[in-house]
Design a protein around this motif. Structure first.
Motif, PDB file in Angstrom:
ATOM      1  N   ASP A 196      36.284  27.586  28.837  1.00 34.02           N
ATOM      2  CA  ASP A 196      35.865  28.744  29.627  1.00 34.02           C
ATOM      3  C   ASP A 196      34.564  28.431  30.366  1.00 34.02           C
ATOM      4  O   ASP A 196      33.523  29.042  30.129  1.00 34.02           O
ATOM      5  CB  ASP A 196      35.687  29.974  28.725  1.00 34.02           C
ATOM      6  N   ARG A 238      34.106  38.862  32.977  1.00 37.49           N
ATOM      7  CA  ARG A 238      34.853  37.614  32.835  1.00 37.49           C
ATOM      8  C   ARG A 238      35.482  37.505  31.446  1.00 37.49           C
ATOM      9  O   ARG A 238      36.660  37.131  31.309  1.00 37.49           O
ATOM     10  CB  ARG A 238      33.900  36.438  33.090  1.00 37.49           C
ATOM     11  N   GLU A 239      34.719  37.833  30.413  1.00 42.81           N
ATOM     12  CA  GLU A 239      35.212  37.712  29.049  1.00 42.81           C
ATOM     13  C   GLU A 239      36.384  38.652  28.784  1.00 42.81           C
ATOM     14  O   GLU A 239      37.319  38.304  28.048  1.00 42.81           O
ATOM     15  CB  GLU A 239      34.086  37.996  28.042  1.00 42.81           C
ATOM     16  N   ARG A 240      36.349  39.836  29.367  1.00 42.77           N
ATOM     17  CA  ARG A 240      37.427  40.793  29.165  1.00 42.77           C
ATOM     18  C   ARG A 240      38.743  40.322  29.794  1.00 42.77           C
ATOM     19  O   ARG A 240      39.827  40.686  29.332  1.00 42.77           O
ATOM     20  CB  ARG A 240      37.042  42.156  29.753  1.00 42.77           C
ATOM     21  N   ARG A 241      38.645  39.511  30.823  1.00 42.47           N
ATOM     22  CA  ARG A 241      39.846  39.058  31.535  1.00 42.47           C
ATOM     23  C   ARG A 241      40.320  37.679  31.087  1.00 42.47           C
ATOM     24  O   ARG A 241      41.460  37.302  31.366  1.00 42.47           O
ATOM     25  CB  ARG A 241      39.555  39.021  33.038  1.00 42.47           C
ATOM     26  N   ALA A 242      39.449  36.922  30.419  1.00 39.79           N
ATOM     27  CA  ALA A 242      39.783  35.549  30.062  1.00 39.79           C
ATOM     28  C   ALA A 242      40.853  35.504  28.973  1.00 39.79           C
ATOM     29  O   ALA A 242      40.822  36.300  28.024  1.00 39.79           O
ATOM     30  CB  ALA A 242      38.537  34.812  29.599  1.00 39.79           C
ATOM     31  N   VAL A 243      41.786  34.575  29.122  1.00 37.20           N
ATOM     32  CA  VAL A 243      42.827  34.392  28.110  1.00 37.20           C
ATOM     33  C   VAL A 243      42.219  33.822  26.832  1.00 37.20           C
ATOM     34  O   VAL A 243      42.553  34.233  25.718  1.00 37.20           O
ATOM     35  CB  VAL A 243      43.929  33.454  28.646  1.00 37.20           C
ATOM     36  N   ASP A 244      41.317  32.873  26.971  1.00 37.09           N
ATOM     37  CA  ASP A 244      40.639  32.252  25.825  1.00 37.09           C
ATOM     38  C   ASP A 244      39.135  32.329  26.086  1.00 37.09           C
ATOM     39  O   ASP A 244      38.518  31.383  26.557  1.00 37.09           O
ATOM     40  CB  ASP A 244      41.082  30.797  25.682  1.00 37.09           C
ATOM     41  N   PRO A 245      38.497  33.488  25.793  1.00 41.41           N
ATOM     42  CA  PRO A 245      37.093  33.687  26.161  1.00 41.41           C
ATOM     43  C   PRO A 245      36.139  32.780  25.393  1.00 41.41           C
ATOM     44  O   PRO A 245      36.467  32.275  24.319  1.00 41.41           O
ATOM     45  CB  PRO A 245      36.848  35.154  25.818  1.00 41.41           C
TER      46      PRO A 245
END
Length: 453
Positions: A196, A238-245
């Motif tokens: 990430d 960004r973290e809310r949308r990331a697949v692997d935050p």
């Protein structure tokens, strides 16, 4: 890796970083005179390191989860040692600042790994004792740093301060690389979590702006808070949308972990802010020289070591909730005592209360953070814990600096109140933990190489 070597490596890395910070403070005046540098430039030898290390700790922890904690530890130690040797040979202040940035990067690599390696080596119910050993060593380093730094600066000179840790850093770095090379493939951490990079960049920018705004000169830091908020908002999105935050929900979404991190920030801010104020009280108001001032604060280090040793017993009998709550209140009481202390006995009692409270909170809160994390994210958990312990002191010293205008006593009482306000966070921590936290030293700290996880 053998548990004995793992614990020794973890302690060595933590002590190296603790010593570096304390001896540098003593060496700065001599360094300034020797290199003909301005006061602002010398301050950047601390600021540059703080910004670099704080912005990279969590990402470095993720690198350890992906590529191996020992590998990151080895790279960090080797780089830290090489940068230290470079500073000792630096021809001017520009080189010192640049190499301090390199030290910050390497420090960020090795600090989360010192906790990640312990999480890999010890099962959760045996973590408290090695964490206590690590904390005791940090306490001793913090006490010895000013005295050792003063002796080196007065004797061989400031360059010897940076040569102090070169050989241990290189020795433990090489040992970790050898151990990594001998580890079977099956024994390396399983899974390859995504890095990430956008999240790491945004989090690093948030922390860098925050730390810089707290430690840089007034005119320079004006835009820091706004930039930190904007970068922080972008990071959360960004973290809310990331697949692997970058920050796994299982770690950052845990109420006990969040509470433990908040407590670490609060108590380290209260402690280091108080120490900053007390330095002025002892030397300016009471007329003591630096060595006499250091002697007055020895009870802090003594009680920090002692409290770290008894913390595993308290965790077993009382649980993290009551242990941390009482210890945080104890630290606040120490600050309140120091706000009125002038005599040797009263000062000793105040410093002893600070040490007892901080040592206990550090072991217990760190135990909660590391224990709650799965082995696969131990590096991230270690990075968060180290970030809390890097940001807290910066916040505390900045607050103390702002409060000094109202007088030392008022500043100390406000800092004590910061610790008091953090006490309710302890209610979110676990009660008594299942499993023995205080097995024998031979079995729990110095035992065999393999343990269930």
């Amino acid at each position: 890796m053998n548990r004995r070597l793992t614990l020794a490596s973890s302690v060595a890395g933590a002590v190296l970083v603790a010593l570096d910070g304390t001896v540098l403070t003593v060496a700065q005046p001599s360094l300034q005179r020797s290199l003909g540098a301005s006061f602002a430039a010398v301050q950047w030898t601390s600021t540059a390191y703080l910004v670099a290390v704080a912005s990279l700790l969590v990402f470095a922890g993720r690198l350890g989860d992906r590529y191996g904690q020992r590998r990151m530890f080895a790279l960090g130690m080797l780089g830290f040692g090489a940068a230290s040797a470079g500073i000792a040979l630096a021809p001017d202040i520009g080189w010192v600042i640049g190499l301090r940035i390199a030290q910050g990067v390497c420090g960020a690599l090795l600090q989360p790994a010192t906790l990640g390696m312990l999480r890999l080596a010890y099962p959760p119910d045996r973590l408290a004792m090695p964490l206590a050993v690590r904390t005791s060593a940090i306490g001793l380093a913090a006490a010895a740093g000013p005295l050792l730094g003063g002796a080196l600066v007065s004797g061989p000179g400031w360059r010897a301060v940076f040569l102090l840790g070169v050989i241990p850093a290189l020795a433990f770095g090489v040992a970790a690389l050898v151990g990594e090379a001998r580890t079977p493939v099956a024994a390396t951490p399983s899974g390859r979590p995504a890095l990430d990079l956008p999240g790491a960049l945004l989090l690093g920018l948030t922390l860098a702006c925050l730390v810089h705004s707290l430690v840089a000169p007034g005119a320079v830091r004006a835009a820091g808070p706004a930039a930190a908020v904007l970068a922080g908002v972008a990071f959360v999105r960004r973290e809310r949308r990331a697949v692997d935050p970058l920050l796994p929900p299982g770690v950052i979404g845990s109420a006990p972990v969040a509470a433990a991190l908040g407590l670490l920030v609060a108590v380290s801010a209260a402690l280091f802010g108080t120490l900053f104020v007390e330095t002025y009280v002892l030397q300016r108001d009471l007329g003591l020289d630096p060595f006499q001032s250091a002697l007055r604060s020895v009870p802090l280090a003594v009680m920090m070591v002692a409290s770290a040793s008894w913390c595993p017993v308290l965790l077993r009998r009382l649980g993290a909730r009551w242990t941390v709550g009482a210890a945080t209140a104890l630290l606040a009481l120490g600050g309140a005592v120091l706000s009125r202390a002038t005599g040797t006995v009263a000062l000793g009692c105040g410093f002893a209360l600070l040490g007892a409270g901080f040592g206990t909170v550090m072991v217990a809160a760190t135990h909660v953070v590391v224990r709650q994390a799965a082995v696969s994210v131990a590096g991230v958990a270690g990075g968060l814990q180290q970030t809390a312990l890097n940001v807290g002191p910066v916040v505390g010293v900045a607050a103390a600096t702002a409060l000094m205008g109202a007088g030392a006593r008022a500043a100390l009482l406000v800092l004590a109140a910061v610790a008091v306000m953090a006490v309710p966070l302890a209610a979110l921590l676990p009660g008594r933990l299942v499993g023995s936290l205080t097995r024998s030293a031979e079995d729990g700290v110095l035992g065999g190489d393999h343990a269930p996880r």
